[in-house]
Design an enzyme around this catalytic site. Structure first.
Site, PDB file in Angstrom:
ATOM      1  N   ASP A  97       0.274  -4.824   9.822  1.00  0.00           N
ATOM      2  CA  ASP A  97      -0.786  -3.852   9.549  1.00  0.00           C
ATOM      3  C   ASP A  97      -2.003  -4.621   9.049  1.00  0.00           C
ATOM      4  O   ASP A  97      -1.995  -5.154   7.946  1.00  0.00           O
ATOM      5  CB  ASP A  97      -0.307  -2.848   8.487  1.00  0.00           C
ATOM      6  CG  ASP A  97      -1.395  -1.834   8.149  1.00  0.00           C
ATOM      7  OD1 ASP A  97      -1.418  -1.349   6.992  1.00  0.00           O
ATOM      8  OD2 ASP A  97      -2.235  -1.541   9.022  1.00  0.00           O
TER       9      ASP A  97
ATOM     10  N   TRP B 134       0.872  -1.183   0.000  1.00  0.00           N
ATOM     11  CA  TRP B 134       0.000   0.000   0.000  1.00  0.00           C
ATOM     12  C   TRP B 134       0.907   1.231   0.000  1.00  0.00           C
ATOM     13  O   TRP B 134       1.741   1.374   0.889  1.00  0.00           O
ATOM     14  CB  TRP B 134      -0.900  -0.032   1.239  1.00  0.00           C
ATOM     15  CG  TRP B 134      -1.810   1.131   1.396  1.00  0.00           C
ATOM     16  CD1 TRP B 134      -2.698   1.613   0.468  1.00  0.00           C
ATOM     17  CD2 TRP B 134      -1.958   1.957   2.555  1.00  0.00           C
ATOM     18  NE1 TRP B 134      -3.391   2.687   0.990  1.00  0.00           N
ATOM     19  CE2 TRP B 134      -2.954   2.922   2.255  1.00  0.00           C
ATOM     20  CE3 TRP B 134      -1.342   1.982   3.814  1.00  0.00           C
ATOM     21  CZ2 TRP B 134      -3.345   3.893   3.176  1.00  0.00           C
ATOM     22  CZ3 TRP B 134      -1.732   2.943   4.744  1.00  0.00           C
ATOM     23  CH2 TRP B 134      -2.721   3.887   4.408  1.00  0.00           C
TER      24      TRP B 134
ATOM     25  N   LYS C 270     -12.868  -0.423   7.273  1.00  0.00           N
ATOM     26  CA  LYS C 270     -13.531  -1.339   6.341  1.00  0.00           C
ATOM     27  C   LYS C 270     -14.500  -2.280   7.036  1.00  0.00           C
ATOM     28  O   LYS C 270     -15.649  -2.415   6.622  1.00  0.00           O
ATOM     29  CB  LYS C 270     -12.497  -2.164   5.555  1.00  0.00           C
ATOM     30  CG  LYS C 270     -11.711  -1.326   4.586  1.00  0.00           C
ATOM     31  CD  LYS C 270     -10.499  -0.691   5.239  1.00  0.00           C
ATOM     32  CE  LYS C 270      -9.721   0.034   4.184  1.00  0.00           C
ATOM     33  NZ  LYS C 270      -8.687   0.910   4.623  1.00  0.00           N
TER      34      LYS C 270
HETATM   35  C1  LIG Z   1      -3.164  -1.977   4.321  1.00  0.00           C
HETATM   36  C2  LIG Z   1      -3.834  -0.712   4.760  1.00  0.00           C
HETATM   37  N1  LIG Z   1      -3.483  -0.153   5.952  1.00  0.00           N
HETATM   38  C3  LIG Z   1      -4.055   0.986   6.390  1.00  0.00           C
HETATM   39  C4  LIG Z   1      -5.016   1.632   5.635  1.00  0.00           C
HETATM   40  C5  LIG Z   1      -5.598   2.934   6.187  1.00  0.00           C
HETATM   41  O1  LIG Z   1      -6.821   2.716   6.761  1.00  0.00           O
HETATM   42  P1  LIG Z   1      -7.589   3.904   7.526  1.00  0.00           P
HETATM   43  O2  LIG Z   1      -8.174   3.267   8.724  1.00  0.00           O
HETATM   44  O3  LIG Z   1      -8.647   4.371   6.558  1.00  0.00           O
HETATM   45  O4  LIG Z   1      -6.618   4.987   7.861  1.00  0.00           O
HETATM   46  C6  LIG Z   1      -5.399   1.115   4.378  1.00  0.00           C
HETATM   47  C7  LIG Z   1      -6.378   1.825   3.543  1.00  0.00           C
HETATM   48  N2  LIG Z   1      -6.477   1.552   2.338  1.00  0.00           N
HETATM   49  C8  LIG Z   1      -7.431   2.026   1.381  1.00  0.00           C
HETATM   50  C9  LIG Z   1      -7.792   3.509   1.446  1.00  0.00           C
HETATM   51  C10 LIG Z   1      -6.596   4.413   1.382  1.00  0.00           C
HETATM   52  O5  LIG Z   1      -5.763   4.292   0.459  1.00  0.00           O
HETATM   53  O6  LIG Z   1      -6.503   5.275   2.263  1.00  0.00           O
HETATM   54  C11 LIG Z   1      -6.950   1.636  -0.040  1.00  0.00           C
HETATM   55  O7  LIG Z   1      -5.909   0.981  -0.140  1.00  0.00           O
HETATM   56  O8  LIG Z   1      -7.672   1.943  -0.995  1.00  0.00           O
HETATM   57  C12 LIG Z   1      -4.816  -0.077   3.964  1.00  0.00           C
HETATM   58  O9  LIG Z   1      -5.163  -0.641   2.789  1.00  0.00           O
END
Ligand SMILES: Cc1[nH+]cc(COP(=O)(O)O)c(/C=N/[C@@H](CC(=O)O)C(=O)O)c1O
Length: 398
Positions: A211, A130, A246
């Site tokens: 993560d 990511w 999610k």
């Molecule tokens: C692996 C991973 N870790 C952390 C996050 C961040 O999560 P948050 O709780 O919203 O801070 C995301 C978000 N991924 C999606 C959204 C983004 O890019 O922010 C994505 O990969 O589309 C991940 O895919």
């Protein structure tokens, strides 16, 4: 004054949302950002969340600052989800956990902590990973490297290469791992492979930073946490960042957690204190509304059970879309192997389309995927899947 400030090129994932919203194509499909949409293409409000929200709304309470570490119930919810309700390390007080501003906030606090207390450490991320993993750790002045992970040619994991690479690393180097539902490839390690990885971590005295942003979307809540709990069983020091964006469908409420598993209660206290100090100097304290929803859903037995069922329904719908997409594509392009679509886990499929093919999907069909060919399978539904499969077949055939 600010003329020397660089223009921001935009984020390869979040920038897609703006493009998608501005696209007037009536058939447009959003397979970009990792968000779960239901069968009607709508971002759902889970029933368990609706109940929690009703309890919060009536009677409405004042909104004081939360503690730097967030609500105790939010933190407890993270710990029991990650390590198991009856985990001995929780009974022994060996986990320092803070509530954070999403998984991103957990990664940021963790990166700052690594920078401050392990200044020699480098952080190694999977290739690919990511994108924000790299930006967050580099933003905390932690040098970032990559470890071999995905074999594009065979849609598989470069496992032996990855292990050989880990064996070259230094004590206290950090390896950033995806316990399940790898982003962007969807390719996960088997439990036997995790055992091998963790044995190398132990032998090389590396720091595993796991993560987990999609717990429940792979196999189930416990299986998805296998790597986390195996590391605990092996007595390894461990960082875990988790996100409820999610699996609680609470993206905009910014709810997550950072947990650090420590060898002794004294070290847990020291780490917990410094996590609080780090939070204070970055954003002071986490948001209260989302924290209260997490606290209620995670700690009310009935709501927790309902929540797990709702996550598994999302998981199963994604799995059904994978099966359908694979069969439609196989029918259209019989000489091409699409097994990867159902071998991959969680929200994402690494389609292997070239940047040019991804661009054609966007321009000619209004279908949005990330430029690295990641598709968010949760954006598919029975109304758009044939359209997407036909478009993919078109760009793949040329
Ligand atoms: C692996 C991973 N870790 C952390 C996050 C961040 O999560 P948050 O709780 O919203 O801070 C995301 C978000 N991924 C999606 C959204 C983004 O890019 O922010 C994505 O990969 O589309 C991940 O895919």
């Amino acid at each position: 004054m600010f003329e020397r400030i660089d223009y921001y090129a935009g984020d390869p994932i979040l920038g897609l949302m703006e493009k998608y919203s501005a696209d007037s194509n009536p058939n447009k499909v959003n397979l970009g950002i990792g968000i779960y949409y239901d069968e009607n293409g709508v971002l759902p409000v889970l029933d368990c969340v609706k109940t929690a929200e009703e309890r919060i709304a009536d009677p409405i309470a004042p909104r004081p600052y939360l503690p730097m570490a967030g609500l105790p119930g939010h933190r407890k919810g993270c710990q029991e989800l990650l390590f198991g309700k009856d985990a001995q390390i929780l009974k022994d007080g060996l986990v320092a956990t803070i509530a954070t501003i999403g998984g991103s906030g957990a990664l940021k606090v963790g990166a700052e902590f690594i920078h401050d207390w392990f200044p020699q450490a480098k952080c190694y991320v999977s290739d690919p990973t990511w994108g924000n993993h790299i930006a967050i750790f580099e933003g905390s002045d932690v040098e970032v490297g990559k470890y071999p992970y995905y074999d594009k040619a065979n849609s598989s994991i470069k496992f032996d290469e990855m292990i050989a690479f880990f064996e070259t690393l230094n004590k206290n180097d950090v390896i950033l791992l995806h316990p399940c539902c790898h982003n962007p490839t969807g390719m996960d390690l088997t439990q036997a492979q995790w055992d091998t990885v963790l044995n190398v971590v132990k032998a090389r005295e590396l720091i595993p930073f796991m993560d987990i942003a999609y717990q429940g979307f792979g196999e189930d809540m416990d299986s998805d946490a296998y790597a986390i709990r195996k590391a605990v069983e092996m007595g390894l020091p461990l960082f875990v960042s988790n996100s409820f964006s999610k699996n609680l469908s609470l993206y905009g409420e910014r709810v997550g957690g950072l947990s650090v598993v420590c060898p002794t209660v004294d070290e847990t206290d020291r780490v917990f204190g410094q996590l609080n100090a780090t939070v204070r100097r970055i954003y002071s304290s986490p948001p209260s509304h989302g924290g209260r929803v997490v606290d209620i859903v995670m700690n009310d037995e009935t709501l927790h059970e309902q929540w797990v069922g709702e996550v598994y329904a999302m998981r199963d719908r994604i799995k059904a879309m994978r099966l359908k997409l694979k069969s439609v594509l196989e029918a259209k392009i019989p000489n091409r192997n699409f097994d990867y679509i159902t071998r991959q886990n969680g929200m994402f499929s690494f389609t292997g389309l070239t940047p040019e093919q991804v661009e054609r999907l966007q321009i000619e069909f209004g279908i949005y995927m990330v430029s690295n060919s990641r598709m968010c399978v949760a954006g598919l539904n029975t109304s758009n899947i044939d359209y997407v499969a036909n478009a993919m077949a078109d760009v793949l055939k040329d």
